[in-house]
Design a protein around this motif. Structure first.
Motif, PDB file in Angstrom:
ATOM      1  N   LEU A  37     -17.023 104.248  54.548  1.00  0.00           N
ATOM      2  CA  LEU A  37     -16.511 104.097  55.910  1.00  0.00           C
ATOM      3  C   LEU A  37     -16.111 102.653  56.198  1.00  0.00           C
ATOM      4  CD1 LEU A  37     -19.065 106.341  57.804  1.00  0.00           C
ATOM      5  CD2 LEU A  37     -16.599 106.767  57.581  1.00  0.00           C
ATOM      6  N   SER A  38     -16.888 101.721  55.672  1.00  0.00           N
ATOM      7  CA  SER A  38     -16.593 100.304  55.869  1.00  0.00           C
ATOM      8  C   SER A  38     -15.347  99.886  55.079  1.00  0.00           C
ATOM      9  CB  SER A  38     -17.797  99.466  55.451  1.00  0.00           C
ATOM     10  OG  SER A  38     -17.520  98.102  55.607  1.00  0.00           O
ATOM     11  N   GLU A  39     -15.285 100.296  53.821  1.00  0.00           N
ATOM     12  CA  GLU A  39     -14.160  99.926  52.967  1.00  0.00           C
ATOM     13  C   GLU A  39     -12.836 100.497  53.477  1.00  0.00           C
ATOM     14  OE1 GLU A  39     -15.448 101.280  49.139  1.00  0.00           O
ATOM     15  OE2 GLU A  39     -17.030  99.755  49.042  1.00  0.00           O
ATOM     16  N   SER A  40     -12.878 101.672  54.098  1.00  0.00           N
ATOM     17  CA  SER A  40     -11.651 102.295  54.607  1.00  0.00           C
ATOM     18  C   SER A  40     -11.193 101.680  55.923  1.00  0.00           C
ATOM     19  CB  SER A  40     -11.866 103.798  54.800  1.00  0.00           C
ATOM     20  OG  SER A  40     -12.727 104.045  55.905  1.00  0.00           O
ATOM     21  N   GLY A  41     -12.058 100.846  56.544  1.00  0.00           N
ATOM     22  CA  GLY A  41     -11.701 100.219  57.806  1.00  0.00           C
ATOM     23  C   GLY A  41     -12.006 101.074  59.024  1.00  0.00           C
ATOM     24  N   THR A  42     -12.658 102.206  58.828  1.00  0.00           N
ATOM     25  CA  THR A  42     -13.018 103.075  59.947  1.00  0.00           C
ATOM     26  C   THR A  42     -14.062 102.405  60.832  1.00  0.00           C
ATOM     27  OG1 THR A  42     -12.546 105.020  58.609  1.00  0.00           O
ATOM     28  CG2 THR A  42     -13.893 105.356  60.588  1.00  0.00           C
ATOM     29  N   ILE A  43     -15.040 101.758  60.190  1.00  0.00           N
ATOM     30  CA  ILE A  43     -16.079 101.030  60.923  1.00  0.00           C
ATOM     31  C   ILE A  43     -16.245  99.643  60.322  1.00  0.00           C
ATOM     32  CG2 ILE A  43     -17.350 103.133  61.527  1.00  0.00           C
ATOM     33  CD1 ILE A  43     -19.474 102.196  59.427  1.00  0.00           C
ATOM     34  N   ARG A  44     -16.868  98.773  61.096  1.00  0.00           N
ATOM     35  CA  ARG A  44     -17.311  97.479  60.587  1.00  0.00           C
ATOM     36  C   ARG A  44     -18.783  97.371  60.929  1.00  0.00           C
ATOM     37  NH1 ARG A  44     -16.840  91.530  62.436  1.00  0.00           N
ATOM     38  NH2 ARG A  44     -16.544  92.504  64.447  1.00  0.00           N
ATOM     39  N   LEU A  78     -21.923  95.191  51.831  1.00  0.00           N
ATOM     40  CA  LEU A  78     -21.737  95.025  53.273  1.00  0.00           C
ATOM     41  C   LEU A  78     -22.343  93.722  53.783  1.00  0.00           C
ATOM     42  CD1 LEU A  78     -22.659  98.627  54.426  1.00  0.00           C
ATOM     43  CD2 LEU A  78     -20.379  97.692  54.049  1.00  0.00           C
ATOM     44  N   GLU A  79     -23.117  93.071  52.940  1.00  0.00           N
ATOM     45  CA  GLU A  79     -23.864  91.877  53.349  1.00  0.00           C
ATOM     46  C   GLU A  79     -22.970  90.795  53.938  1.00  0.00           C
ATOM     47  OE1 GLU A  79     -26.967  88.691  51.343  1.00  0.00           O
ATOM     48  OE2 GLU A  79     -25.877  90.074  50.067  1.00  0.00           O
ATOM     49  N   ALA A 104     -37.444 103.594  59.121  1.00  0.00           N
ATOM     50  CA  ALA A 104     -36.221 103.890  59.868  1.00  0.00           C
ATOM     51  C   ALA A 104     -35.097 102.963  59.430  1.00  0.00           C
ATOM     52  CB  ALA A 104     -36.451 103.749  61.371  1.00  0.00           C
ATOM     53  N   GLY A 105     -33.902 103.479  59.480  1.00  0.00           N
ATOM     54  CA  GLY A 105     -32.707 102.683  59.274  1.00  0.00           C
ATOM     55  C   GLY A 105     -32.042 102.483  60.617  1.00  0.00           C
ATOM     56  N   VAL A 106     -31.650 101.248  60.914  1.00  0.00           N
ATOM     57  CA  VAL A 106     -30.979 100.914  62.168  1.00  0.00           C
ATOM     58  C   VAL A 106     -29.586 100.407  61.816  1.00  0.00           C
ATOM     59  CG1 VAL A 106     -31.026  99.526  64.269  1.00  0.00           C
ATOM     60  CG2 VAL A 106     -33.183 100.250  63.205  1.00  0.00           C
ATOM     61  N   LEU A 107     -28.585 101.035  62.376  1.00  0.00           N
ATOM     62  CA  LEU A 107     -27.202 100.683  62.082  1.00  0.00           C
ATOM     63  C   LEU A 107     -26.480 100.375  63.388  1.00  0.00           C
ATOM     64  CD1 LEU A 107     -24.726 100.575  60.155  1.00  0.00           C
ATOM     65  CD2 LEU A 107     -24.471 103.036  60.552  1.00  0.00           C
ATOM     66  N   VAL A 108     -25.839  99.207  63.453  1.00  0.00           N
ATOM     67  CA  VAL A 108     -24.973  98.842  64.573  1.00  0.00           C
ATOM     68  C   VAL A 108     -23.588  98.655  63.968  1.00  0.00           C
ATOM     69  CG1 VAL A 108     -24.503  97.183  66.421  1.00  0.00           C
ATOM     70  CG2 VAL A 108     -26.877  97.634  65.728  1.00  0.00           C
ATOM     71  N   TRP A 109     -22.595  99.345  64.552  1.00  0.00           N
ATOM     72  CA  TRP A 109     -21.260  99.257  63.984  1.00  0.00           C
ATOM     73  C   TRP A 109     -20.198  99.200  65.067  1.00  0.00           C
ATOM     74  CZ3 TRP A 109     -23.788 103.831  64.616  1.00  0.00           C
ATOM     75  CH2 TRP A 109     -23.097 104.884  65.186  1.00  0.00           C
ATOM     76  N   GLU A 110     -19.087  98.607  64.673  1.00  0.00           N
ATOM     77  CA  GLU A 110     -17.889  98.591  65.514  1.00  0.00           C
ATOM     78  C   GLU A 110     -16.974  99.698  65.028  1.00  0.00           C
ATOM     79  OE1 GLU A 110     -13.924  95.886  66.346  1.00  0.00           O
ATOM     80  OE2 GLU A 110     -15.209  95.433  64.640  1.00  0.00           O
ATOM     81  N   ASN A 111     -16.417 100.428  65.957  1.00  0.00           N
ATOM     82  CA  ASN A 111     -15.407 101.425  65.619  1.00  0.00           C
ATOM     83  C   ASN A 111     -14.075 100.700  65.439  1.00  0.00           C
ATOM     84  OD1 ASN A 111     -16.888 104.016  65.789  1.00  0.00           O
ATOM     85  ND2 ASN A 111     -17.334 103.234  67.825  1.00  0.00           N
TER      86      ASN A 111
END
Length: 135
Positions: A37-44, A78-79, A104-111
């Protein structure tokens, strides 16, 4: 938040996924999907934490760069883009919702896909007044 200005961000979301003690099955598939998802540019990815809550309620938090390559797997790529925007008090608040003995995994992302639209909306004088999710 690094060199990115807040008004350049698209919508930002977060999620916390808990894995009860002895119930996690980390095959690497989640990391691969997140990397895709990150590599495709969908999210950061803006922040990514692993929280361990011991049976006695004490909490340890790990950022991607705290993990070795074997533990981080595909997430290691992603680092470089992680802004580490969560504060210590955020970690405490999130950990309160966790069961003792869990991870738990915590993920914060930009669309990222929405950033250009959000930027043009602001330039036109618009502002976000409501948002939500339909499950």
């Amino acid at each position: 938040m690094g060199t990115t200005e807040i008004d350049e961000l698209g919508p930002v979301d977060y999620l916390v996924v808990e894995f009860p003690a002895g119930k996690s099955n980390f095959s690497g598939a989640m990391a691969a999907e997140l990397a895709s998802l990150s590599e495709s540019g969908t999210i950061r990815v803006l922040d990514l934490l692993i929280l361990n809550k011991a049976e006695d309620g004490t909490v340890e938090a790990f950022e991607i760069d705290d993990l070795d390559e074997d533990e981080a797997g595909e997430l290691i790529g992603l680092e470089t883009e992680v802004a580490e925007i969560l504060a210590a008090e955020d970690v405490v608040h999130l950990a309160e919702a966790m069961e003792n003995g869990s991870t738990a995994g915590v993920l914060v992302w930009e669309n990222s896909w929405a950033a250009p639209f959000a930027s043009e909306t602001r330039r036109a004088g618009g502002q976000l007044i409501a948002t939500g999710r339909i499950p």
